[in-house]
Enzyme design. Structure first.
Site, PDB file in Angstrom:
ATOM      1  CE  LYS A   1      47.497 -28.573   1.903  1.00 26.73           C
ATOM      2  NZ  LYS A   1      46.331 -29.602   1.739  1.00 26.73           N
TER       3      LYS A   1
ATOM      4  CG  ASP B   1      42.921 -33.410  -3.232  1.00 25.60           C
ATOM      5  OD1 ASP B   1      43.317 -33.438  -2.561  1.00 25.60           O
ATOM      6  OD2 ASP B   1      42.156 -33.961  -4.629  1.00 25.60           O
TER       7      ASP B   1
END
Length: 207
Positions: A12, A71
């Site tokens: 990420k 998220d």
């Protein structure tokens, strides 16, 4: 300018650097492993945006660095939008990608292939002294019953984006960035940060 990504996920972090660098080359993005450790708060929000804000606010409060957090999750039509915000802990243990993926496939065992529509959704929050920015992104597609590919993480190996035959985990990272839910949300954030007058929301409590 240093910016904290409130995550320890190396993939990420690499993704964020790839996407933000063209628009904001002056940013140095660091992860949680690069700052003094602090207690991480539970992701207790009801929505992706709530959870992203919880993590970004905590990172900013603990380190003083402008903080980005996201998220994201998988929403499956045949499961009424689940696992949703529970995607990372669908099988019980947080971050057990293999167990989460297998549980989803098991739950869809009797569902016909034509009803395997799904989408990835993402919210990105950026918290700094001036306030907060929240952006979102979505990628629609369908699920396959056998995992394929090694370039992604989470549910990527069983998700085929609309218009493609490869799973998200079979796509090259640069190709995935162009269409992914996180890529879209991060590019929207980059556009906001590069704008002369970004759209800033006053700090507000997450639900």
């Amino acid at each position: 300018m240093r910016v904290l990504l409130a995550s320890r996920n190396a993939k990420k972090l690499a993704e964020l650097r790839r996407i933000l660098a063209p628009a904001l080359p002056e940013l140095e993005v660091v992860g949680l492993d690069d700052v003094t450790p602090y207690p991480e708060v539970p992701e207790s929000g009801a929505t992706f945006a709530d959870n992203a804000l919880i993590k970004a606010r905590e990172g900013f409060q603990q380190t003083g660095l402008p903080t980005v957090a996201d998220d994201s999750g998988l929403t499956v039509d045949a499961l009424n939008g689940m696992p949703g915000v529970l995607s990372a802990r669908w099988a019980g243990a947080h971050g057990d990608d293999e167990a989460n993926l297998r549980l989803v496939l098991d739950q869809l065992g009797d569902v016909p292939d034509e009803r395997l529509g799904a989408a990835f959704a993402c919210a990105v929050a950026y918290v700094y002294e001036a306030g907060e920015i929240v952006t979102d992104g979505r990628m629609t597609g369908r699920l396959v019953r056998q995992p394929r590919g090694s370039n992604g993480f989470g549910y990527d190996p069983i998700f085929v984006p609309d218009g493609y035959e490869q799973t998200s985990a079979e796509l090259e990272p640069s190709d995935k960035d162009e269409i992914s839910h996180r890529g879209r949300a991060l590019r929207a954030l980059a556009e906001q940060l590069a704008a002369p007058s970004p759209t800033i929301n006053p700090t507000r409590p997450a639900r």
